[in-house]
Design an enzyme around this catalytic site. Sequence first.
Site, PDB file in Angstrom:
ATOM      1  N   TYR A   1      33.465 -43.087  29.849  1.00  0.00           N
ATOM      2  CA  TYR A   1      34.440 -42.737  28.700  1.00  0.00           C
ATOM      3  C   TYR A   1      35.728 -42.076  27.833  1.00  0.00           C
ATOM      4  O   TYR A   1      36.143 -41.758  28.783  1.00  0.00           O
ATOM      5  CB  TYR A   1      33.666 -42.852  27.440  1.00  0.00           C
ATOM      6  CG  TYR A   1      33.245 -44.520  26.191  1.00  0.00           C
ATOM      7  CD1 TYR A   1      33.114 -45.425  26.376  1.00  0.00           C
ATOM      8  CD2 TYR A   1      33.163 -43.606  25.064  1.00  0.00           C
ATOM      9  CE1 TYR A   1      33.436 -46.357  25.115  1.00  0.00           C
ATOM     10  CE2 TYR A   1      33.727 -44.479  23.969  1.00  0.00           C
ATOM     11  CZ  TYR A   1      34.025 -45.368  24.365  1.00  0.00           C
ATOM     12  OH  TYR A   1      34.423 -46.779  22.786  1.00  0.00           O
TER      13      TYR A   1
ATOM     14  N   ARG B   1      42.843 -55.933  23.257  1.00  0.00           N
ATOM     15  CA  ARG B   1      42.738 -54.552  22.171  1.00  0.00           C
ATOM     16  C   ARG B   1      42.472 -53.503  22.766  1.00  0.00           C
ATOM     17  O   ARG B   1      41.597 -52.811  22.031  1.00  0.00           O
ATOM     18  CB  ARG B   1      42.823 -54.461  20.862  1.00  0.00           C
ATOM     19  CG  ARG B   1      43.641 -53.222  20.408  1.00  0.00           C
ATOM     20  CD  ARG B   1      43.531 -53.534  18.596  1.00  0.00           C
ATOM     21  NE  ARG B   1      41.625 -53.252  18.350  1.00  0.00           N
ATOM     22  CZ  ARG B   1      40.741 -51.710  18.981  1.00  0.00           C
ATOM     23  NH1 ARG B   1      42.102 -50.424  18.634  1.00  0.00           N
ATOM     24  NH2 ARG B   1      39.509 -51.840  18.576  1.00  0.00           N
TER      25      ARG B   1
ATOM     26  N   LYS C   1      30.064 -48.139  27.725  1.00  0.00           N
ATOM     27  CA  LYS C   1      29.849 -48.311  27.327  1.00  0.00           C
ATOM     28  C   LYS C   1      27.866 -49.104  27.743  1.00  0.00           C
ATOM     29  O   LYS C   1      28.155 -48.178  27.112  1.00  0.00           O
ATOM     30  CB  LYS C   1      29.901 -49.497  25.996  1.00  0.00           C
ATOM     31  CG  LYS C   1      31.181 -49.879  25.557  1.00  0.00           C
ATOM     32  CD  LYS C   1      30.496 -48.871  24.038  1.00  0.00           C
ATOM     33  CE  LYS C   1      31.795 -47.648  22.955  1.00  0.00           C
ATOM     34  NZ  LYS C   1      32.777 -48.709  22.231  1.00  0.00           N
TER      35      LYS C   1
ATOM     36  N   GLU D   1      33.902 -56.163  21.573  1.00  0.00           N
ATOM     37  CA  GLU D   1      34.481 -54.840  22.126  1.00  0.00           C
ATOM     38  C   GLU D   1      35.589 -54.532  22.451  1.00  0.00           C
ATOM     39  O   GLU D   1      36.063 -55.927  23.260  1.00  0.00           O
ATOM     40  CB  GLU D   1      34.328 -53.905  23.163  1.00  0.00           C
ATOM     41  CG  GLU D   1      33.798 -52.437  23.343  1.00  0.00           C
ATOM     42  CD  GLU D   1      33.268 -51.334  22.349  1.00  0.00           C
ATOM     43  OE1 GLU D   1      34.359 -50.912  22.201  1.00  0.00           O
ATOM     44  OE2 GLU D   1      32.144 -51.562  22.029  1.00  0.00           O
ATOM     45  N   ASP D   2      36.526 -54.631  21.114  1.00  0.00           N
ATOM     46  CA  ASP D   2      38.314 -54.190  21.568  1.00  0.00           C
ATOM     47  C   ASP D   2      39.003 -55.843  21.756  1.00  0.00           C
ATOM     48  O   ASP D   2      39.529 -56.177  22.399  1.00  0.00           O
ATOM     49  CB  ASP D   2      38.600 -53.314  22.958  1.00  0.00           C
ATOM     50  CG  ASP D   2      38.250 -52.246  23.506  1.00  0.00           C
ATOM     51  OD1 ASP D   2      37.698 -51.590  21.550  1.00  0.00           O
ATOM     52  OD2 ASP D   2      38.426 -51.341  24.138  1.00  0.00           O
TER      53      ASP D   2
ATOM     54  N   ASP E   1      31.605 -52.640  17.704  1.00  0.00           N
ATOM     55  CA  ASP E   1      31.768 -51.686  17.340  1.00  0.00           C
ATOM     56  C   ASP E   1      32.757 -50.732  16.635  1.00  0.00           C
ATOM     57  O   ASP E   1      32.401 -49.869  15.653  1.00  0.00           O
ATOM     58  CB  ASP E   1      31.825 -50.694  19.230  1.00  0.00           C
ATOM     59  CG  ASP E   1      31.008 -49.599  19.203  1.00  0.00           C
ATOM     60  OD1 ASP E   1      30.267 -48.464  18.534  1.00  0.00           O
ATOM     61  OD2 ASP E   1      31.573 -48.374  20.049  1.00  0.00           O
ATOM     62  N   ASP E   2      34.140 -50.982  17.459  1.00  0.00           N
ATOM     63  CA  ASP E   2      34.802 -51.375  16.662  1.00  0.00           C
ATOM     64  C   ASP E   2      35.323 -51.011  15.125  1.00  0.00           C
ATOM     65  O   ASP E   2      34.901 -50.381  14.360  1.00  0.00           O
ATOM     66  CB  ASP E   2      36.708 -51.781  17.199  1.00  0.00           C
ATOM     67  CG  ASP E   2      36.208 -52.093  18.291  1.00  0.00           C
ATOM     68  OD1 ASP E   2      36.190 -50.974  19.502  1.00  0.00           O
ATOM     69  OD2 ASP E   2      35.910 -52.563  19.572  1.00  0.00           O
TER      70      ASP E   2
ATOM     71  N   ASN F   1      42.305 -43.132  19.596  1.00  0.00           N
ATOM     72  CA  ASN F   1      41.597 -43.038  21.079  1.00  0.00           C
ATOM     73  C   ASN F   1      43.274 -43.761  21.817  1.00  0.00           C
ATOM     74  O   ASN F   1      43.253 -44.793  21.649  1.00  0.00           O
ATOM     75  CB  ASN F   1      40.801 -43.469  21.198  1.00  0.00           C
ATOM     76  CG  ASN F   1      39.174 -42.568  20.961  1.00  0.00           C
ATOM     77  OD1 ASN F   1      39.467 -40.877  20.620  1.00  0.00           O
ATOM     78  ND2 ASN F   1      38.441 -43.172  20.265  1.00  0.00           N
TER      79      ASN F   1
ATOM     80  N   ASN G   1      32.219 -39.653  17.312  1.00  0.00           N
ATOM     81  CA  ASN G   1      32.482 -40.946  18.938  1.00  0.00           C
ATOM     82  C   ASN G   1      31.411 -41.446  18.853  1.00  0.00           C
ATOM     83  O   ASN G   1      30.716 -41.400  18.003  1.00  0.00           O
ATOM     84  CB  ASN G   1      32.543 -39.987  20.194  1.00  0.00           C
ATOM     85  CG  ASN G   1      32.411 -40.788  20.800  1.00  0.00           C
ATOM     86  OD1 ASN G   1      32.489 -41.850  21.229  1.00  0.00           O
ATOM     87  ND2 ASN G   1      33.021 -39.478  22.829  1.00  0.00           N
TER      88      ASN G   1
END
Length: 591
Positions: free
Chosen positions: A139, A192, A210, A282-283, A305-306, A447, A491
């Site tokens: 990760y 992103r 993930k 995600e992202d 999650d973000d 990150n 995290n």
Amino acid sequence: MESTMKDLRGGESVLDMSPRSTVGGGVEDVYGEDRATEEQLVTPWVSSVASGYNLLRDPRYNKGLAFSEKEREAHYLSGLLPPALMTQKLQEKKLMNSIRQYQVPLQKYIALMELEERNERLFYKLLIDNVEELLPIVYTPTVGEACQKYGSIFRRPQGLFISLKEKGKILEVLKNWPERAIQVIVVTDGERILGLGDLGCQGMGIPVGKLSLYTALGGVRPSACLPITIDVGTNNEKLLNDEFYIGLKQKRATGKEYYDFLHEFMTAVKQNYGEKVLVQFEDFANHNAFELLAKYGTTHLVFNDDIQGTASVVLAGLVASLKLLGGTLADHTFLFLGAGEAGTGIAELIALEMSKQTNAPLEELRKKIWLVDSKGLIVSSRKESLQHFKKPWAHEHEPVNNLLDAIKAVKPTALIGTSGVGKQFTKEVVEAMAALNEKPLIMALSNPTSQAECTAEEAYKWTKGRAIFASGSPFDPVEFNGKLYVPGQANNCYIFPGFGLGLVMSGTIRVHDDMLLAASEALAKQVTDEHYAQGMIYPPFSNIRKISANIAADVAAKAYELGVATRLPRPENLVKFAESCMYTPNYRSYR
């Protein structure tokens, strides 16, 4: 049921058992791991009995040199393996020695992905037993580099790529995936990726990474996990001009075309996998992330999650830090650098927790939280030009153009970085926090490591060892004036695997903010006095499966309380039930 008899030596089927397998005659538990233990004899089959050369090529059942002589004889493996016998423990030792020889993290990543492709249980055994060492490889930060180079390291399908070419046929595409009992989907559109921007189709490394953590840290079976990349093009010119780019070579679809495509995807997912499949976004870029979460939060089991995972893990750190800082959350003032999906998501969850604790109105408590974006402090005079998700944070104050002046004006007790831009917490900024607070709380969350707002060493050095520090990417312990400080890592891996397990094991059909608060509180409770003594506000990752089981239990308890859990009757001891549902990667004995 029709059977087909073919030559066993070729590894073909002798028994059709679709749609779901049984293992050793026991029915696989849809909520978690099939209950066969190491001591029980099992037959290695999915929809067919695997044997011979094909058994060695099936990562789910391959054990390499761990096959016993009896198993080699029974499953036509004689001569296909060298004569040595090697236990899983010895295989693990050998592979860790091998992985440690690599100097470059990306080489370690590729070695681990190759292991997963040939021996699934050994891959997860390595990851679980060496989680602190291997987490930065599978990760963040290494997964970021893996995404940048995903086109050149792509070997075989690890998930589904659904591009605009499949418009109108997404349901058919989902049916191409061999597993039917999917419980968790992690999906990205690659716009992103971490702090690296638009990586298009190469963002697949994120869902893959993930979901490997869903299994290793949360115990969700690998076969129940499905990584998906939605490819609607990319605006990354470098990728568009790269002859080896693996995605669609066109500019990103936007507006109606984009949302219609995503709607077809979400409809197909529910149609194919049912009401209880968890879809983790995600992202995605900020504007799409908020829109999708709001749109599907009431009709699907969705989690971003973000926005939500990051918020939950940061809130846990803040709740835990009160033991060192004193007071309640509502006694503190929070200043964020960054007002995107992470920053505003965290801010909202902090306000919700304060409201829960004090019974004061949410609007009042939001005033304890200030945000700085690229144009300076978010204040009411800017309200007309702000994106909708920033508007609740536009408080009455004269304009302030930069972070340092904002600190002097707002006088925060906690400084939280979610900007995605490195080195923003300068010496002057950190010293200003130290001048205002005996124990300044500094969270540099961006990150990968290169994008962190400051390093652990800088935070401790510039505050003369007084800072309570946490970051998004890992930092080594720091010695200052003879004392060892262990930086916390805020995290998301602390939260989403246990959170997802809690949803899956309870058959939950909707995510509620109260479940996120329950997850945060469960994580904060795992920090002991021994951890506090080292300045830690998160427990060590070495206990992550125990932590995940406790989070899963509290999330499930909240789901039952809210009436959105469908697995009835409710298990008496949810922690024990969570542990019993967790996948364990020990080898089985085959008959």
